[in-house]
Design an enzyme around this catalytic site. Structure first.
Site, mmCIF file in Angstrom:
data_model
loop_
_atom_site.group_PDB
_atom_site.id
_atom_site.type_symbol
_atom_site.label_atom_id
_atom_site.label_comp_id
_atom_site.label_asym_id
_atom_site.label_seq_id
_atom_site.Cartn_x
_atom_site.Cartn_y
_atom_site.Cartn_z
ATOM 1 N N LYS A 127 0.841 -1.206 0.000
ATOM 2 C CA LYS A 127 0.000 0.000 0.000
ATOM 3 C C LYS A 127 0.867 1.243 0.000
ATOM 4 C CE LYS A 127 -1.131 2.324 3.424
ATOM 5 N NZ LYS A 127 -1.533 2.907 4.717
ATOM 6 N N CYS A 160 -18.703 4.921 6.419
ATOM 7 C CA CYS A 160 -18.661 3.449 6.456
ATOM 8 C C CYS A 160 -17.620 3.023 7.491
ATOM 9 C CB CYS A 160 -18.337 2.897 5.068
ATOM 10 S SG CYS A 160 -18.726 1.140 4.903
HETATM 11 S S1 SF4 Z 1 -24.810 1.252 3.498
HETATM 12 FE FE1 SF4 Z 1 -23.024 -0.066 3.042
HETATM 13 S S2 SF4 Z 1 -21.508 1.365 2.164
HETATM 14 FE FE2 SF4 Z 1 -23.045 2.607 3.246
HETATM 15 S S3 SF4 Z 1 -22.228 2.886 5.325
HETATM 16 FE FE3 SF4 Z 1 -23.570 1.079 5.392
HETATM 17 S S4 SF4 Z 1 -22.167 -0.665 5.044
HETATM 18 FE FE4 SF4 Z 1 -21.077 1.190 4.375
#
Ligand code: SF4
Length: 323
Positions: free
Chosen positions: A202, A301
């Site tokens: 990375k 997220c």
């Molecule tokens: S809907 Fe999916 S992409 Fe959006 S915050 Fe929740 S887990 Fe993450």
């Protein structure tokens, strides 16, 4: 066990892969569930691959990539993340590797500072990395100055970055190698960068992008790894950032194309400034994806208790829907 590869629909990942829920890192430490709810990953639909037409394969034309598989809805999911990230107000936007070096230093010193900030950043919050870089830069951060700094002082300067004792050792070893083999500069290839003590894939891909302006691959950290699995951007569940990088590079186009919205392999004729400009239609997706998803992971997220109610992808996200 990994989910087997199959055409069309393919089955749920094993329960072992979906076993636990908390924490962020996960690389090489057993499979964690990246679902916001504890539901089994049942099935994923394959999207239709696209192919280059004859004209597109002609002389002077860019050749379309033809991945055998792409995630369903990835373009809409990506656009939603771009919208959510449009404020560019995540820690990575102000404190990432692109912001930690001294812009008034010589290019060679800037590149060294970029590499050093990346070495400090693993397992460390951006704020802590930026603070350590500030203290190092206040003393004049060069290859020579680091080699002249004793280990105890260096440790005091970089504390409390994660694994600071090991990083003191790696920074000293890597800096000595840079002086001996590279004239005080950093190498310009991923292979040479990952051969340096304390430098992983990375960091190498980010160093190539930030220090050399070359997109060599997708830089995948724990945020990118986690979100790619939640959105099912990997054909199968992956267990480490490196595995995720390989899975993403199999299908994610390197570069956006402005005329028809279809992503194509880059022709190589674009100035680097356009490749790195996120607002330009020709932006490099492979470079964009790291900062985009890291900030999304810092703000929305989250590793634990993601803010799905505030996420534009909640209707498109298999993890949020318990799939
Ligand atoms: S809907 Fe999916 S992409 Fe959006 S915050 Fe929740 S887990 Fe993450």
């Amino acid at each position: 066990m990994r989910a087997p590869r199959r055409e069309g629909w393919y089955p749920a990942a094993s329960s072992k892969l979906l076993g636990c829920t908390s924490g962020d890192s996960g690389a090489g430490q057993g499979r964690k569930s990246y679902s916001p709810v504890k539901r089994r990953r049942k099935a994923r639909r394959l999207s239709v691959a696209y192919e280059a037409s004859e004209g597109e394969e002609g002389a002077g034309a860019e050749r379309l990539q033809t991945p055998s598989w792409q995630p369903q809805d990835w373009r809409r999911q990506l656009d939603n993340i771009r919208t959510m990230r449009s404020g560019k107000d995540a820690p990575v936007d102000q404190l990432g590797a692109e912001h930690c070096f001294d812009p008034s230093a010589s290019p060679k010193v800037q590149r060294y500072q970029v590499l050093l900030s990346l070495m400090l950043s693993s397992q460390t919050k951006d704020q802590v990395t930026a603070g350590a870089m500030q203290r190092l830069r206040a003393r004049g951060l060069t290859v020579d100055s680091i080699l002249q700094t004793d280990d105890s002082t260096l440790g005091t300067l970089i504390y409390p970055v994660g694994f600071w004792r090991s990083k003191v050792k790696y920074i000293k070893q890597t800096t000595a190698i840079l002086q001996q083999r590279y004239g005080g500069d950093i190498p310009a290839s991923v292979a040479e960068l990952v051969a340096l003590p304390g430098v992983g894939p990375k960091m190498a891909h980010l160093a190539m992008a930030v220090a050399w302006g070359t997109v060599s691959g997708i830089a995948v950290d724990t945020h990118v790894h986690r979100i790619a699995n939640r959105l099912r951007w990997t054909k199968e569940a992956t267990r480490s950032p490196e595995e995720t990088r390989r899975a993403l590079e199999e299908w994610l186009p390197r570069c956006a194309h402005p005329q028809d919205g279809v992503e194509r392999a880059p022709s190589g004729g674009l100035p680097p400034s356009l490749h790195t400009d996120d607002s330009h239609p020709h932006r490099e997706l492979w470079r964009e994806i790291n900062g985009l998803l890291v900030g999304f992971g810092q703000q929305t997220c989250l590793p634990v208790r993601p803010r799905c109610q505030a996420c534009l992808n909640r209707a498109l996200c298999p993890a949020a829907r318990g799939l």
